[in-house]
Design an enzyme around this catalytic site. Structure first.
Site, PDB file in Angstrom:
ATOM      1  CG  ASP A   1      -2.049   1.008   1.096  1.00  8.76           C
ATOM      2  OD1 ASP A   1      -3.209   0.585   0.968  1.00  8.76           O
ATOM      3  OD2 ASP A   1      -1.763   2.231   1.145  1.00  8.76           O
ATOM      4  CB  ILE A   2       0.800   4.241  -2.156  1.00 11.33           C
ATOM      5  CG1 ILE A   2       1.884   5.127  -2.718  1.00 11.33           C
ATOM      6  CG2 ILE A   2      -0.458   5.035  -1.856  1.00 11.33           C
ATOM      7  CD1 ILE A   2       1.549   5.711  -4.086  1.00 11.33           C
ATOM      8  CG  ASN A  46     -12.313  -0.550   3.691  1.00 14.06           C
ATOM      9  OD1 ASN A  46     -12.761  -0.837   4.799  1.00 14.06           O
ATOM     10  ND2 ASN A  46     -11.137   0.032   3.537  1.00 14.06           N
ATOM     11  CD  GLU A  76      -9.439   6.717   0.062  1.00  8.89           C
ATOM     12  OE1 GLU A  76      -8.344   6.300  -0.369  1.00  8.89           O
ATOM     13  OE2 GLU A  76      -9.555   7.582   0.945  1.00  8.89           O
ATOM     14  CB  VAL A  77      -9.206   1.718  -5.066  1.00 13.07           C
ATOM     15  CG1 VAL A  77      -8.893   1.070  -6.417  1.00 13.07           C
ATOM     16  CG2 VAL A  77      -8.220   2.844  -4.764  1.00 13.07           C
ATOM     17  CG  HIS A  80      -8.448  -2.968  -2.401  1.00 16.12           C
ATOM     18  ND1 HIS A  80      -9.398  -2.306  -3.146  1.00 16.12           N
ATOM     19  CD2 HIS A  80      -8.274  -2.246  -1.267  1.00 16.12           C
ATOM     20  CE1 HIS A  80      -9.777  -1.216  -2.497  1.00 16.12           C
ATOM     21  NE2 HIS A  80      -9.124  -1.151  -1.342  1.00 16.12           N
ATOM     22  CG  HIS A 107      -6.769  -2.767   3.116  1.00 16.09           C
ATOM     23  ND1 HIS A 107      -6.040  -1.618   2.907  1.00 16.09           N
ATOM     24  CD2 HIS A 107      -7.991  -2.560   2.547  1.00 16.09           C
ATOM     25  CE1 HIS A 107      -6.788  -0.735   2.251  1.00 16.09           C
ATOM     26  NE2 HIS A 107      -7.970  -1.275   2.023  1.00 16.09           N
TER      27      HIS A 107
HETATM   28  P1  AMP Z   1      -9.725   1.485   0.192  1.00 14.63           P
HETATM   29  O1  AMP Z   1      -9.973   2.718   1.032  1.00 14.63           O
HETATM   30  O2  AMP Z   1     -10.092   0.208   0.904  1.00 14.63           O
HETATM   31  O3  AMP Z   1     -10.372   1.602  -1.175  1.00 14.63           O
HETATM   32  O4  AMP Z   1      -8.151   1.389   0.017  1.00 14.63           O
HETATM   33  C1  AMP Z   1      -7.469   1.931  -1.071  1.00 14.63           C
HETATM   34  C2  AMP Z   1      -6.004   1.829  -0.724  1.00 14.63           C
HETATM   35  O5  AMP Z   1      -5.260   1.978  -1.900  1.00 14.63           O
HETATM   36  C3  AMP Z   1      -5.532   2.900   0.274  1.00 14.63           C
HETATM   37  O6  AMP Z   1      -5.031   2.258   1.451  1.00 14.63           O
HETATM   38  C4  AMP Z   1      -4.443   3.640  -0.516  1.00 14.63           C
HETATM   39  O7  AMP Z   1      -3.346   4.026   0.299  1.00 14.63           O
HETATM   40  C5  AMP Z   1      -4.051   2.595  -1.553  1.00 14.63           C
HETATM   41  N1  AMP Z   1      -3.482   3.118  -2.787  1.00 14.63           N
HETATM   42  C6  AMP Z   1      -3.951   4.144  -3.544  1.00 14.63           C
HETATM   43  N2  AMP Z   1      -3.185   4.306  -4.635  1.00 14.63           N
HETATM   44  C7  AMP Z   1      -2.198   3.357  -4.575  1.00 14.63           C
HETATM   45  C8  AMP Z   1      -1.102   3.008  -5.404  1.00 14.63           C
HETATM   46  N3  AMP Z   1      -0.833   3.662  -6.561  1.00 14.63           N
HETATM   47  N4  AMP Z   1      -0.295   1.985  -5.016  1.00 14.63           N
HETATM   48  C9  AMP Z   1      -0.540   1.330  -3.870  1.00 14.63           C
HETATM   49  N5  AMP Z   1      -1.565   1.601  -3.045  1.00 14.63           N
HETATM   50  C10 AMP Z   1      -2.387   2.599  -3.389  1.00 14.63           C
END
Ligand code: AMP
Ligand code: ZN
Length: 116
Positions: free
Chosen positions: A31-32, A88, A96-97, A101, A103
């Site tokens: 995770d970034i 999530n 957010e994405v 995924h 975690h």
């Molecule tokens: P969520 O809130 O469950 O959708 O988690 C999205 C996650 O993606 C967050 O923890 C971000 O830090 C992570 N994230 C966003 N962009 C990137 C990226 N380019 N590479 C790795 N992790 C990312």
């Protein structure tokens, strides 16, 4: 492949990521913005918006994703002390994405499951 999906673009190699585990069907990368000493995201390479959609569309792949999470945890040395796996889903979770995924978090005691 969905062109406007960040994680599809990572799968396609268009956006760099620190990959820690890969199979034909899954990819795991750091995770970034890590929230723990180990914070790895584990995804199916196929696009599904969230874990509910994945489970409905392809339950076998959902199981494969969980097996990949366990392999990542073992590879990161988390088996003995334990770890947390979080999906999530939707607005209240803060997702957010919208490419499913997991975690995988560990490397220290993680505290309460959710904040008050
Ligand atoms: P969520 O809130 O469950 O959708 O988690 C999205 C996650 O993606 C967050 O923890 C971000 O830090 C992570 N994230 C966003 N962009 C990137 C990226 N380019 N590479 C790795 N992790 C990312
Ligand atoms: Zn995607």
């Amino acid at each position: 492949m969905t062109n406007d999906c960040l994680f599809c673009r990572i799968v396609a190699g268009e956006i760099p990521a620190t990959v820690v585990h890969e199979t034909d069907e899954t990819l795991a990368f750091r995770d970034i913005g890590p929230k723990a000493p180990v914070h790895v995201l584990v995804i199916p390479k196929a696009h599904h918006a969230d874990v509910a959609e994945l489970a409905a569309a392809d339950p076998a792949l959902a199981g494969t994703l969980l097996a990949a999470c366990a392999a990542v945890a073992a590879g990161e040395g988390l088996k003995e002390d334990g770890y947390r796996v979080i999906f999530n889903v939707g607005a209240h979770s803060g997702q957010e994405v919208f490419h499913v995924h997991a975690h995988v978090l560990g490397g220290r005691p993680l505290g309460p499951m959710v904040s008050a």
